[in-house]
Design a protein around this motif. Structure first.
Motif, PDB file in Angstrom:
ATOM      1  N   GLN A 203     -31.135  22.599  26.906  1.00  0.00           N
ATOM      2  CA  GLN A 203     -30.275  23.755  26.678  1.00  0.00           C
ATOM      3  C   GLN A 203     -28.873  23.286  26.303  1.00  0.00           C
ATOM      4  OE1 GLN A 203     -30.138  26.618  29.818  1.00  0.00           O
ATOM      5  NE2 GLN A 203     -28.833  28.035  28.685  1.00  0.00           N
TER       6      GLN A 203
ATOM      7  N   PHE B 184     -37.913  36.853  20.569  1.00  0.00           N
ATOM      8  CA  PHE B 184     -37.536  37.361  21.892  1.00  0.00           C
ATOM      9  C   PHE B 184     -38.417  38.533  22.319  1.00  0.00           C
ATOM     10  CE2 PHE B 184     -33.456  35.643  20.240  1.00  0.00           C
ATOM     11  CZ  PHE B 184     -33.206  34.700  21.217  1.00  0.00           C
TER      12      PHE B 184
ATOM     13  N   ALA C 100     -40.835  26.722  32.413  1.00  0.00           N
ATOM     14  CA  ALA C 100     -41.535  27.939  32.001  1.00  0.00           C
ATOM     15  C   ALA C 100     -43.001  27.609  31.840  1.00  0.00           C
ATOM     16  CB  ALA C 100     -40.976  28.468  30.682  1.00  0.00           C
TER      17      ALA C 100
ATOM     18  N   ASP D  13     -38.187  29.136  28.630  1.00  0.00           N
ATOM     19  CA  ASP D  13     -37.124  29.773  29.419  1.00  0.00           C
ATOM     20  C   ASP D  13     -36.517  28.697  30.306  1.00  0.00           C
ATOM     21  OD1 ASP D  13     -35.460  31.627  30.500  1.00  0.00           O
ATOM     22  OD2 ASP D  13     -36.974  32.609  31.743  1.00  0.00           O
ATOM     23  N   SER D  14     -35.220  28.424  30.140  1.00  0.00           N
ATOM     24  CA  SER D  14     -34.588  27.300  30.826  1.00  0.00           C
ATOM     25  C   SER D  14     -34.282  27.609  32.284  1.00  0.00           C
ATOM     26  CB  SER D  14     -33.297  26.921  30.103  1.00  0.00           C
ATOM     27  OG  SER D  14     -32.597  25.934  30.822  1.00  0.00           O
TER      28      SER D  14
ATOM     29  N   ASP E  48     -30.231  35.892  31.531  1.00  0.00           N
ATOM     30  CA  ASP E  48     -30.266  35.529  30.113  1.00  0.00           C
ATOM     31  C   ASP E  48     -31.654  35.740  29.516  1.00  0.00           C
ATOM     32  OD1 ASP E  48     -27.645  34.855  30.179  1.00  0.00           O
ATOM     33  OD2 ASP E  48     -27.954  32.676  30.114  1.00  0.00           O
ATOM     34  N   GLU E  49     -31.661  35.964  28.197  1.00  0.00           N
ATOM     35  CA  GLU E  49     -32.912  35.965  27.454  1.00  0.00           C
ATOM     36  C   GLU E  49     -33.448  34.533  27.379  1.00  0.00           C
ATOM     37  OE1 GLU E  49     -35.003  37.980  26.012  1.00  0.00           O
ATOM     38  OE2 GLU E  49     -33.990  39.869  26.489  1.00  0.00           O
ATOM     39  N   ASP E  50     -34.721  34.404  27.026  1.00  0.00           N
ATOM     40  CA  ASP E  50     -35.304  33.079  26.834  1.00  0.00           C
ATOM     41  C   ASP E  50     -34.758  32.463  25.544  1.00  0.00           C
ATOM     42  OD1 ASP E  50     -37.554  33.548  24.562  1.00  0.00           O
ATOM     43  OD2 ASP E  50     -37.420  35.309  25.876  1.00  0.00           O
ATOM     44  N   SER E  51     -35.345  31.384  25.083  1.00  0.00           N
ATOM     45  CA  SER E  51     -34.834  30.664  23.910  1.00  0.00           C
ATOM     46  C   SER E  51     -35.200  31.341  22.592  1.00  0.00           C
ATOM     47  CB  SER E  51     -35.379  29.236  23.902  1.00  0.00           C
ATOM     48  OG  SER E  51     -36.781  29.252  23.661  1.00  0.00           O
TER      49      SER E  51
ATOM     50  N   SER F 132     -28.580  34.060  25.631  1.00  0.00           N
ATOM     51  CA  SER F 132     -29.943  33.542  25.539  1.00  0.00           C
ATOM     52  C   SER F 132     -29.902  32.046  25.802  1.00  0.00           C
ATOM     53  CB  SER F 132     -30.539  33.819  24.158  1.00  0.00           C
ATOM     54  OG  SER F 132     -29.821  33.122  23.159  1.00  0.00           O
ATOM     55  N   ASP F 133     -31.068  31.467  26.056  1.00  0.00           N
ATOM     56  CA  ASP F 133     -31.155  30.043  26.378  1.00  0.00           C
ATOM     57  C   ASP F 133     -31.171  29.222  25.084  1.00  0.00           C
ATOM     58  OD1 ASP F 133     -31.199  30.614  29.052  1.00  0.00           O
ATOM     59  OD2 ASP F 133     -33.386  30.524  29.217  1.00  0.00           O
TER      60      ASP F 133
ATOM     61  N   PHE G 147     -43.526  30.176  24.860  1.00  0.00           N
ATOM     62  CA  PHE G 147     -42.413  30.733  25.633  1.00  0.00           C
ATOM     63  C   PHE G 147     -41.618  29.593  26.247  1.00  0.00           C
ATOM     64  CE2 PHE G 147     -40.763  32.622  29.662  1.00  0.00           C
ATOM     65  CZ  PHE G 147     -39.993  33.639  29.109  1.00  0.00           C
TER      66      PHE G 147
END
Length: 718
Positions: free
Chosen positions: A158, A82, A6, A106-107, A114-117, A169-170, A104
């Motif tokens: 992750q 989020f 990311a 994001d895996s 999926d949502e980010d972390s 989500s991640d 931010f």
């Protein structure tokens, strides 16, 4: 290899060189301050929180930023960030003060939908680059987040185990290496948000995630040369009902990884074991009614774990203060509506980490220091010294080298988040000529620090004087409706007293009228004959013939308005309880008053039918009578248009005392026609010990609605 999972917003500012520059920015001398905070910034599709908080998410993020900037943290991590509008607002607001950030994550290994972390980090201290070699080439699949030159800004791992909605989500753990100019040692900092809920499958997934965090730290940290911190909403409910000494099985499991295997210490272990640190609590406005994930009212879910570098033995660290950040709260106007809310469903968890030293943390406090002088040393800038006391009234002084100014802050032992208000004096002591008095009814701590200079070091002397009520100058403070147990006349004391002095502040009514007062002893020992006598500010009796004598379990002295000279300005007054029998024993003492307190906030025009161009038709006026005063006080709000809000007159905004009722009449002035009466409303005094926040309504049928917001208290602490 995933070289940039990311694009993390990364400052291009040069790294700080001198240690003092960054430490000065933190303003904490040889210590630094960190916080983790779950902001409940859920995705829009999961929950639109605007109604719950009374504001849109972007506005809530701005208010969170204001609190963060005011509290001067050095490193902050956020969970559940989020919502993009919240994330953008936090970056906009905090980047000037916190130039080093991870905004931010994001895996690359998560599902595309999926949502980010939901993880963010802001730091005043520079982030060091991490090597890219070997990432993603084995089972662990650690990822590179952002870039610093040819290196990674952060690593992210992750979790391979999730359950239910959390798998959307991640979920994972992030790692950054942060330069720490305070200690000269880098910090390996890990931040995460683990599996929620307490179903069997959720607990199993969370326990696996905790193990993953440990394994991630084991392969990336440097225990020999770098300090390490694990922080975040780990969703492990720490305690069973019994409390600190009865940890939950899941906490024991987490501790087996972090403490036993990893060498980390839960920062709560440094603090008062009376403070449960319930970060997810029924006392939070967003959780009223008990919404804790296991059905309980309160849970400790957020953590900061700390491990000192092995080579730091010549300059060891101490977690000097760990507390819930309960001041993440907003009260005010949003889009012409009054809002009072916590800014998330969690409290933040904060810690000050400084140099090790004598009395450096609550768990190492000097316990119950006797009356007299106690010598201490603040050996490192920004350090604290702690003392613990049992309930009672105490007067403190300090004498520092060169008579330098010092600060004495008090906290209940079960709440190291909230400073106690001194009964007399202030916590700031410019010199030994000043004293401060605290009178808590529960065990409490005194925290000693330099007043203004975060780099001050030196010796000091703390003088402790427990007030026993032997003389007027030794009188024991007592707040309204506070019950104090007295054993000064018992046979268990070395020198049983025949008279106990008490003092109190009688606040003035706005009307200046006299007040009713009552003093009462209860649970007197059998045969103990007591005499209660009320005294003025000089210690002389109000009325020598007005006293109460009794040997029953309850003995009461009432001073009516006719008996009492109390009126006008606030007064510090006294009363005594006198033993008139040879029988020794104990009793409880309390006092009551008919003093009540009111504060008005703002006047809001909810609906206004008059044309905007008719400036003469929308000017509200108000007349207020306090306790039936013969002549009311008249105030004008000026021109107030629809959806507009005006502050209360200064005398009402600052608060005032009343005994029975406040009556308000409002009308709307009209230059062309007759004034329109909005009605008259009477606000009655609340019951003792209660508090009400509400509004008064004034309505002109088919024309206008006005609301006047207020707070009333059944008593006010001295």
């Amino acid at each position: 290899m995933a070289q940039s999972a990311a694009i993390a917003m990364l400052s291009t500012m040069p790294l700080m060189g001198a240690a003092g520059e960054a430490a000065a920015a933190g303003g904490t001398g040889d210590s630094y301050k960190v916080m983790t905070y779950n902001i409940q910034g859920l995705p829009f599709l999961a929950m639109n929180q605007g109604d719950a908080y009374g504001m849109v998410e972007e506005d809530r993020a701005h208010k969170i930023s204001e609190k963060v900037l005011n509290d001067n943290y050095d490193i902050i991590t956020f969970n559940e960030a989020f919502d993009e509008t919240m994330r953008d607002a936090l970056v906009d607001d905090l980047s000037g003060t916190y130039p080093y950030k991870i905004s931010f994550i994001d895996s690359d290994y998560g599902d595309p939908g999926d949502e980010d972390s939901g993880l963010m980090l802001f730091s005043k201290f520079p982030i060091e680059g991490l090597p890219k070699e070997g990432l993603g080439e084995d089972y662990y699949k650690d990822e590179c987040i952002g870039e610093i030159g040819n290196d990674c800004q952060a690593y992210f791992h992750q979790f391979p185990f999730t359950e239910g909605d959390d798998g959307m989500s991640d979920k994972g753990v992030a790692y950054v290496k942060i330069q720490n100019p305070v200690t000269g040692r880098p910090i390996d900092l890990y931040f995460s948000h683990t599996q929620a809920y307490n179903t069997a499958k959720a607990i199993e997934a969370r326990q696996k995630q905790i193990a993953e965090i440990y394994r991630f730290t084991a392969r990336t940290s440097d225990p020999q040369n770098r300090d390490s911190i694990i922080m975040g909403d780990l969703n492990v409910s720490a305690d069973l009902a019994v409390g600190y000494d009865d940890p939950s099985p899941e906490y024991v499991h987490m501790s087996s990884w972090f403490a036993t295997a990893g060498g980390y210490t839960d920062t709560r272990d440094y603090t008062s074991h009376d403070d449960r640190q319930y970060s997810f609590s029924d006392s939070n406005t967003q959780n009223a009614g008990g919404d804790a994930q296991d059905g309980a009212d309160d849970e400790r879910l957020d953590y900061i774990w700390f491990r000192q570098a092995e080579d730091a033995q010549d300059a060891p660290s101490c977690v000097q203060h760990s507390w819930l950040q309960k001041q993440m709260y907003f009260r005010g106007t949003v889009d012409d509506e009054y809002v009072a809310t916590d800014l998330s469903d969690h409290y933040g968890l904060a810690a000050v980490i400084g140099r090790d030293g004598q009395l450096c943390a609550p768990y190492r406090a000097k316990v119950n220091p006797a009356n007299g002088d106690h010598n201490g040393t603040i050996a490192h800038g920004g350090s604290y010294q702690w003392y613990r006391f049992e309930p009672g009234a105490y007067r403190f002084r300090t004498l520092a080298e060169h008579n330098d100014p010092m600060r004495l802050s008090a906290f209940y032992a079960d709440d190291l988040a909230t400073k106690l208000t001194p009964w007399e004096g202030t916590e700031s002591l410019p010199s030994n000529d000043y004293s401060v008095t605290f009178a808590p009814n529960k065990p409490f701590y005194i925290r000693v620090s330099a007043l203004d200079d975060p780099w001050w070091t030196g010796d000091y002397r703390l003088t402790v004087e427990k007030l026993e009520g032997r003389t007027k100058s030794d009188a024991i403070p007592i707040d309204p409706y506070q019950k104090i147990h007295a054993n000064q006349m018992s046979g268990g004391t070395t020198n049983p007293m025949s008279k106990v002095w008490y003092t109190y502040k009688q606040h003035a009514l706005h009307s200046g009228a006299k007040q009713n007062l009552s003093f009462q002893t209860t649970e007197q020992s059998a045969g103990l004959k007591l005499n209660i006598q009320a005294l003025d500010s000089t210690g002389a009796p109000f009325n020598p013939n007005k006293q109460s004598v009794g040997t029953t379990g309850t003995n009461r002295l009432d001073l009516t308005k006719a008996d009492s000279p109390i009126s006008g300005a606030e007064q510090k007054l006294y009363f005594t309880v006198n033993r008139e029998s040879s029988t020794l024993g104990t009793f409880n003492i309390e006092r009551t008053t008919d003093y009540r307190w009111a504060q008005f906030g703002s006047f809001f025009n909810s609906d206004q039918q008059d044309p905007v161009i008719d400036d003469g038709d929308d000017e509200p006026w108000m007349r207020t009578w306090v306790d039936g005063s013969a002549s009311g006080i008249t105030d004008s709000f000026g021109d107030v248009d629809e959806r507009q809000r005006k502050d209360a007159p200064a005398w009402m905004a600052n608060g005032f005392g009343f005994a029975d009722h406040v009556t308000i009449n409002m009308w709307e002035a009209d230059e062309e026609d007759a004034n329109e009466d909005m009605g008259t409303v009477t606000l009655k005094a609340p019951a003792a010990g209660t508090e009400t926040r509400s509004h008064l309504s004034f309505i002109i049928p088919d024309d206008a609605e006005w609301y006047y917001y207020y707070l009333v208290k059944g008593n006010i602490d001295d």
